[in-house]
Structures are given as C-alpha cells and as structure tokens.
Motif scaffolding. Structure first.
Motif, PDB file in Angstrom:
ATOM      1  N   LEU A 387      84.624 -47.728 -56.805  1.00  0.00           N
ATOM      2  CA  LEU A 387      85.509 -48.571 -56.002  1.00  0.00           C
ATOM      3  C   LEU A 387      84.900 -48.916 -54.647  1.00  0.00           C
ATOM      4  CD1 LEU A 387      88.847 -46.661 -56.718  1.00  0.00           C
ATOM      5  CD2 LEU A 387      87.986 -48.713 -57.860  1.00  0.00           C
ATOM      6  N   VAL A 388      83.724 -48.334 -54.349  1.00  0.00           N
ATOM      7  CA  VAL A 388      83.062 -48.576 -53.059  1.00  0.00           C
ATOM      8  C   VAL A 388      81.939 -49.589 -53.266  1.00  0.00           C
ATOM      9  CG1 VAL A 388      81.726 -47.532 -51.188  1.00  0.00           C
ATOM     10  CG2 VAL A 388      83.614 -46.263 -52.232  1.00  0.00           C
ATOM     11  N   PRO A 389      82.018 -50.768 -52.648  1.00  0.00           N
ATOM     12  CA  PRO A 389      80.986 -51.802 -52.853  1.00  0.00           C
ATOM     13  C   PRO A 389      79.569 -51.317 -52.541  1.00  0.00           C
ATOM     14  CG  PRO A 389      82.889 -52.725 -51.721  1.00  0.00           C
ATOM     15  CD  PRO A 389      83.111 -51.242 -51.783  1.00  0.00           C
ATOM     16  N   ALA A 390      79.415 -50.483 -51.515  1.00  0.00           N
ATOM     17  CA  ALA A 390      78.080 -50.012 -51.134  1.00  0.00           C
ATOM     18  C   ALA A 390      77.439 -49.169 -52.236  1.00  0.00           C
ATOM     19  CB  ALA A 390      78.164 -49.197 -49.842  1.00  0.00           C
ATOM     20  N   THR A 391      78.245 -48.613 -53.139  1.00  0.00           N
ATOM     21  CA  THR A 391      77.701 -47.848 -54.263  1.00  0.00           C
ATOM     22  C   THR A 391      76.821 -48.751 -55.133  1.00  0.00           C
ATOM     23  OG1 THR A 391      79.607 -46.362 -54.305  1.00  0.00           O
ATOM     24  CG2 THR A 391      78.269 -46.466 -56.295  1.00  0.00           C
ATOM     25  N   TYR A 392      77.311 -49.956 -55.381  1.00  0.00           N
ATOM     26  CA  TYR A 392      76.551 -50.906 -56.207  1.00  0.00           C
ATOM     27  C   TYR A 392      75.318 -51.405 -55.458  1.00  0.00           C
ATOM     28  CZ  TYR A 392      80.845 -50.810 -58.913  1.00  0.00           C
ATOM     29  OH  TYR A 392      81.931 -50.392 -59.651  1.00  0.00           O
ATOM     30  N   LEU A 393      75.449 -51.569 -54.141  1.00  0.00           N
ATOM     31  CA  LEU A 393      74.308 -51.966 -53.332  1.00  0.00           C
ATOM     32  C   LEU A 393      73.213 -50.903 -53.414  1.00  0.00           C
ATOM     33  CD1 LEU A 393      72.923 -53.742 -51.163  1.00  0.00           C
ATOM     34  CD2 LEU A 393      74.217 -52.451 -49.439  1.00  0.00           C
ATOM     35  N   ALA A 394      73.619 -49.636 -53.300  1.00  0.00           N
ATOM     36  CA  ALA A 394      72.660 -48.532 -53.331  1.00  0.00           C
ATOM     37  C   ALA A 394      71.984 -48.409 -54.688  1.00  0.00           C
ATOM     38  CB  ALA A 394      73.359 -47.215 -52.973  1.00  0.00           C
ATOM     39  N   THR A 395      72.771 -48.445 -55.764  1.00  0.00           N
ATOM     40  CA  THR A 395      72.191 -48.304 -57.100  1.00  0.00           C
ATOM     41  C   THR A 395      71.285 -49.483 -57.429  1.00  0.00           C
ATOM     42  OG1 THR A 395      74.216 -49.281 -58.048  1.00  0.00           O
ATOM     43  CG2 THR A 395      74.061 -46.874 -58.016  1.00  0.00           C
ATOM     44  N   GLY A 396      71.649 -50.673 -56.920  1.00  0.00           N
ATOM     45  CA  GLY A 396      70.807 -51.845 -57.147  1.00  0.00           C
ATOM     46  C   GLY A 396      69.477 -51.738 -56.431  1.00  0.00           C
ATOM     47  N   LEU A 397      69.511 -51.293 -55.186  1.00  0.00           N
ATOM     48  CA  LEU A 397      68.276 -51.150 -54.405  1.00  0.00           C
ATOM     49  C   LEU A 397      67.371 -50.061 -54.969  1.00  0.00           C
ATOM     50  CD1 LEU A 397      69.681 -51.423 -50.753  1.00  0.00           C
ATOM     51  CD2 LEU A 397      68.241 -53.097 -51.925  1.00  0.00           C
ATOM     52  N   ALA A 398      67.986 -49.011 -55.542  1.00  0.00           N
ATOM     53  CA  ALA A 398      67.203 -47.899 -56.093  1.00  0.00           C
ATOM     54  C   ALA A 398      66.879 -48.102 -57.568  1.00  0.00           C
ATOM     55  CB  ALA A 398      67.961 -46.584 -55.917  1.00  0.00           C
ATOM     56  N   ASN A 399      67.398 -49.192 -58.148  1.00  0.00           N
ATOM     57  CA  ASN A 399      67.152 -49.507 -59.559  1.00  0.00           C
ATOM     58  C   ASN A 399      67.600 -48.371 -60.482  1.00  0.00           C
ATOM     59  OD1 ASN A 399      66.303 -51.222 -61.630  1.00  0.00           O
ATOM     60  ND2 ASN A 399      64.231 -50.377 -61.653  1.00  0.00           N
ATOM     61  N   VAL A 400      68.814 -47.878 -60.243  1.00  0.00           N
ATOM     62  CA  VAL A 400      69.389 -46.784 -61.030  1.00  0.00           C
ATOM     63  C   VAL A 400      70.743 -47.232 -61.569  1.00  0.00           C
ATOM     64  CG1 VAL A 400      70.303 -44.422 -60.951  1.00  0.00           C
ATOM     65  CG2 VAL A 400      68.215 -44.992 -59.693  1.00  0.00           C
ATOM     66  N   GLU A 401      71.023 -46.919 -62.824  1.00  0.00           N
ATOM     67  CA  GLU A 401      72.325 -47.235 -63.406  1.00  0.00           C
ATOM     68  C   GLU A 401      73.403 -46.381 -62.740  1.00  0.00           C
ATOM     69  OE1 GLU A 401      73.266 -49.452 -65.683  1.00  0.00           O
ATOM     70  OE2 GLU A 401      71.237 -50.255 -65.969  1.00  0.00           O
ATOM     71  N   LEU A 402      74.588 -46.973 -62.519  1.00  0.00           N
ATOM     72  CA  LEU A 402      75.671 -46.247 -61.864  1.00  0.00           C
ATOM     73  C   LEU A 402      76.035 -44.977 -62.624  1.00  0.00           C
ATOM     74  CD1 LEU A 402      77.866 -45.953 -59.719  1.00  0.00           C
ATOM     75  CD2 LEU A 402      79.326 -47.464 -61.084  1.00  0.00           C
ATOM     76  N   LYS A 403      76.101 -45.066 -63.951  1.00  0.00           N
ATOM     77  CA  LYS A 403      76.478 -43.897 -64.755  1.00  0.00           C
ATOM     78  C   LYS A 403      75.462 -42.763 -64.588  1.00  0.00           C
ATOM     79  CE  LYS A 403      74.395 -45.813 -68.978  1.00  0.00           C
ATOM     80  NZ  LYS A 403      73.257 -44.874 -69.033  1.00  0.00           N
ATOM     81  N   ASP A 404      74.189 -43.121 -64.480  1.00  0.00           N
ATOM     82  CA  ASP A 404      73.152 -42.094 -64.296  1.00  0.00           C
ATOM     83  C   ASP A 404      73.261 -41.451 -62.909  1.00  0.00           C
ATOM     84  OD1 ASP A 404      72.116 -42.613 -66.827  1.00  0.00           O
ATOM     85  OD2 ASP A 404      70.801 -44.196 -66.060  1.00  0.00           O
ATOM     86  N   HIS A 405      73.540 -42.287 -61.914  1.00  0.00           N
ATOM     87  CA  HIS A 405      73.733 -41.781 -60.553  1.00  0.00           C
ATOM     88  C   HIS A 405      74.929 -40.832 -60.496  1.00  0.00           C
ATOM     89  CE1 HIS A 405      74.511 -41.498 -56.317  1.00  0.00           C
ATOM     90  NE2 HIS A 405      75.470 -42.397 -56.310  1.00  0.00           N
ATOM     91  N   MET A 406      76.032 -41.221 -61.123  1.00  0.00           N
ATOM     92  CA  MET A 406      77.236 -40.393 -61.113  1.00  0.00           C
ATOM     93  C   MET A 406      76.996 -39.076 -61.849  1.00  0.00           C
ATOM     94  SD  MET A 406      80.172 -43.324 -61.752  1.00  0.00           S
ATOM     95  CE  MET A 406      81.561 -42.198 -61.535  1.00  0.00           C
ATOM     96  N   LYS A 407      76.352 -39.151 -62.992  1.00  0.00           N
ATOM     97  CA  LYS A 407      76.089 -37.944 -63.784  1.00  0.00           C
ATOM     98  C   LYS A 407      75.202 -36.960 -63.021  1.00  0.00           C
ATOM     99  CE  LYS A 407      74.270 -36.470 -68.292  1.00  0.00           C
ATOM    100  NZ  LYS A 407      73.651 -36.927 -69.566  1.00  0.00           N
ATOM    101  N   PHE A 408      74.220 -37.488 -62.310  1.00  0.00           N
ATOM    102  CA  PHE A 408      73.283 -36.634 -61.572  1.00  0.00           C
ATOM    103  C   PHE A 408      73.898 -36.084 -60.289  1.00  0.00           C
ATOM    104  CE2 PHE A 408      69.913 -35.934 -58.442  1.00  0.00           C
ATOM    105  CZ  PHE A 408      69.013 -35.152 -59.164  1.00  0.00           C
ATOM    106  N   SER A 409      74.635 -36.922 -59.558  1.00  0.00           N
ATOM    107  CA  SER A 409      75.058 -36.573 -58.198  1.00  0.00           C
ATOM    108  C   SER A 409      76.396 -35.846 -58.104  1.00  0.00           C
ATOM    109  CB  SER A 409      75.118 -37.845 -57.337  1.00  0.00           C
ATOM    110  OG  SER A 409      73.854 -38.459 -57.247  1.00  0.00           O
ATOM    111  N   ILE A 410      77.340 -36.169 -58.979  1.00  0.00           N
ATOM    112  CA  ILE A 410      78.689 -35.610 -58.846  1.00  0.00           C
ATOM    113  C   ILE A 410      78.700 -34.079 -58.801  1.00  0.00           C
ATOM    114  CG2 ILE A 410      80.902 -35.310 -60.050  1.00  0.00           C
ATOM    115  CD1 ILE A 410      80.804 -38.301 -60.707  1.00  0.00           C
TER     116      ILE A 410
END
Length: 432
Positions: A387-410
């Motif tokens: 729900l945070v727009p900057a999340t998509y900005l960050a994942t886009g800049l790092a070339n990482v899928e959101l689901k992978d980021h969430m699985k790794f970071s949560i």
C-alpha cells in the motif's frame, strides 16, 4: 445504535482509504461529520467537536510544514550526496562494510522522514556496488527498509505525528519516550547489516570491484546548480544542532525547524527568487501531510465529542476474554507489522488505533502504552507494504520482485519490531 454507526464509520474510513477513491482529507473530515449528523448532533455541535480536535494537531501540522521543507533544502545543497559518496568509498570491497554502510546511509537519508527521498538517495547509489560485488539486492532492499522503519519514529515521521494526533499530545514529546527504543532499533539494524553481510559472503559475494555509476549530466544540471559543497560543514553542524535541540526539548519542535530553515535558506541561497523557488518546490508535500493531520484532528474531535469510541469499546469488551484485556497493547504490538501490511497508514492510525486504545483503557491500559507498541510494528512494515508507493519505487530500482522482497524481509522486520517491544518492556517504557 451509537456503537453500530461508529463501526460502520470505521469500516467506511478504512475501506475508502484502502481503495484510494478519495483524498484522506475528504474521508477523515466528511465521514465522521456524516456519522455525527446521523447520531442527532447539530452542525454547531459538530463544528465545536472539529474545532477542539484540530486544536490538538496545530503544533504537529506546523512541524510537518517546516521539517519537510528543511530536509528538502538540505538534500538540494548536496549534504546527503557527500555523506553517501564518503561511506561508499570507505566501504571499498569489503562485503560486510558495504552492508553496514548501506544501513548508515539509509539511516541518514531518512532524516527527512520521506520514503521516496530515502529510496532515491540510497538504492541508486549502492545498486551498482551490490551488482559488481555479487551481493543479493534483496539485502539492499531489506536494510533500506529496516532503517527507514526505525528512523520513522522521529517526531516529523508520519506515523509518530499521526499517533500523537490521536493521543492529543505533541509529537516531540512522544518521540522523547520512544528514543531509547529507537536507539535499540538502530543498533539492531547494524547487527542485521553484519548478519546479512555474512550471509552474502556465504553466498559467494565479494568478487569483482565497484563500477562507476553512470550519471545523466543533462538531467542533473539543475540539481548541480543548487549544490553547495563549500557549505557542507555548515549544513552538517546546523542539522546536528537542530537534532540536539529537538532531543533536549529546549525549543518547540516547529520553532526549531522554522529557525533552522530560515538560517539554511539565508546562508545557502541568499537570493529571494531562489528561496521562493525552493520553498514552492517542497511545499506541496509538506502541505498535503499537514492538511491530512488537521483533517485527522477533526475526526478525533468528533470521536471524542460524540462518545462513539466509548460505545464501540464497550461492545468489543463484551467479546474479549478478561484475561486478554490487560495485554491488548502487547498483542496488537506483536501483530502490528502484519496488520500494517494490509492496512494503509491513515486507516491504521485513524481507524484502528483509536479503537484499540479505547478498549485497552477499559482494561486499565493507558492509551499511550497502546500507541507505543502499535507505532513500532507499523513503522517496520513501511517498506514491505504493497500500500506504500515507495515500496514499488524501491523494488523497481533494485530490480527485485515485490513478493521476493516481502518473503526475504518480513521475518527480519518482524523480529526487530518484537525485539524493540521486548526491550521497551524490560526498560519499563512499555508497562505490562
């Protein structure tokens, strides 16, 4: 009837904020007003409720205006760029040094409390380094998000200001209570950086050397014209002095930012047209946040004036087991991170938190203690929330899928949030 209308209002507020169909300002001011009218209160009474509510948010709203503009101007001077370049150079080819530098850079970059700014400062500067050294870029995202979450406990961070608004207290006063917990979070972020650096080494990171970052000179011409490298020391000392004053509470937070902003503009940009240009550049973000806070104050005023929260809390008390009541703030502190993933910031702080506070008070839990636990987990959920727009900005800049980021970071974020709550309990900042 009062409780039913209250629950319907909460549902509508959360629903509309999640859907993004209306501005938070419209939702937070209009829905409670309609609810109060349905309960039979006159327009004059509702106006008084709104006035009383907004009066509790004035200092926080002014704080946002001057703090956002101040840190925006500091970013324009190039103060953050110099710090980033220095730390990256010092890290060299040491993987753990790179991950620790990432944590430090993200922490410093988030001094302004703006997610997009932190992402744009941290990730583009470090992404080429991570790729060249074969460090998993999910680590870059994880560390950036963890540091942003902990640094967002600053009084000009949105969540703390919102929680302070609901509590009817100054955001700076709330931050003073949170400082020991925030320090613990910052320490554990460095520990996390070391652990993730060690993980990266085990995964084979460290080969290769850093690459030169390509710079689009044409796109950066205007930014370069605003840089003030000769005033770096002055700007650093000004910012450090400002933070010291805020930490001691020597001046009201918004007064300190007003004076610091005035000094920064006068010294860095002694030209009327340029000063006006920079204020206009950063004012939109500052005014939108402040206007939302004032609208939230109106909502809180209607909540209190109509007695809806009390009635809703009584309804919830009838279904909550007695043995759980006195620990409700701890329970919601633990589940704050997953809850924060699913619910937007405004919906969380202006819809869910007031209700949990009211229920907690019925069991003898002070509203402040509920706010302390709920704000920690929500902050750590900042950069993994869809729900945070900057999340998509960050994942886009790092070339990482959101689901992978969430699985790794949560799991890491959740662990840090629980540790901060436990330390708060041990230090008796958060009473059981």
């Amino acid at each position: 009837m009062v409780a039913l209308i209250g629950f319907i209002m909460i549902f509508l507020i959360v629903f509309l904020l999640l859907k993004g169909k209306m501005s938070p300002i419209v939702v937070l001011a209009l829905i409670p007003t309609i609810a109060a009218l349905l309960l039979g209160f006159s327009p004059q009474e509702i106006a008084r409720f709104i006035k009383d509510g907004i009066s509790t948010t004035t200092s926080n709203g002014i704080l946002f205006i001057f703090s956002v503009i101040y840190f925006g101007v500091m970013s324009d001077t190039g103060m953050f760029d110099v710090i980033v370049n220095f730390l990256v150079k010092k890290a060299g080819n040491n993987v753990i040094a790179v991950t620790v530098a990432t944590a430090i850079i993200a922490t410093i970059a988030h001094l302004d409390g703006t997610t997009a700014t932190t992402v744009l400062i941290t990730i583009p500067a470090l992404y080429p380094v991570y790729k060249a050294m074969k460090i998993d870029t999910k680590i870059l995202l994880c560390l950036t998000g963890a540091c942003m979450g902990v640094m967002n406990l600053l009084p000009w961070g949105g969540p703390v200001a919102r929680a302070a608004t609901v509590l009817g207290m100054d955001a700076n006063d709330l931050w003073h209570i949170l400082i020991p917990i925030q320090i613990v979070g910052l320490v554990f972020n460095i520990v996390l950086a070391v652990l993730l650096g060690m993980l990266a080494v085990k995964q084979g990171a460290g080969a290769g050397k850093g690459e030169v970052v390509d710079v689009d000179e044409k796109a950066k011409d205007e930014e370069d014209a605003l840089r003030r490298p000769k005033l770096l020391i002055f700007n650093l000392l000004l910012t450090i002095g400002l933070i010291v004053i805020l930490s001691t509470g020597y001046l009201s937070s918004y007064v300190a930012f007003l004076l610091a902003l005035s000094i920064a503009l006068a010294v860095n940009y002694p030209d009327l047209k340029l000063q006006d240009k920079l204020i206009k550049k950063h004012a939109p973000a500052a005014l939108i946040i402040s206007a939302t806070l004032f609208a939230a104050g109106a909502m809180v005023g209607i909540f209190d004036g109509t007695g809806m929260l009390t009635e809703m809390a009584n309804a919830l008390m009838s279904i909550i087991p007695d043995f759980m009541g006195r620990f409700i703030h701890i329970v919601f502190g633990i589940i704050a991170l997953p809850l924060g993933l699913c619910i937007g910031t405004d919906a969380y702080f202006y819809g869910i938190m007031p209700l949990v506070m009211e229920v907690g008070q019925s069991y003898g839990v002070d509203a402040l203690n509920t706010a302390l636990t709920m704000v920690i987990g929500k902050n750590l959920a900042l950069m993994v929330s869809p729900l945070v727009p900057a999340t998509y900005l960050a994942t886009g800049l790092a070339n990482v899928e959101l689901k992978d980021h969430m699985k790794f970071s949560i799991p890491w974020y959740w662990a840090i949030s629980v540790i901060m709550i436990v330390i708060g309990i041990i230090f008796q900042i958060i009473p059981l």
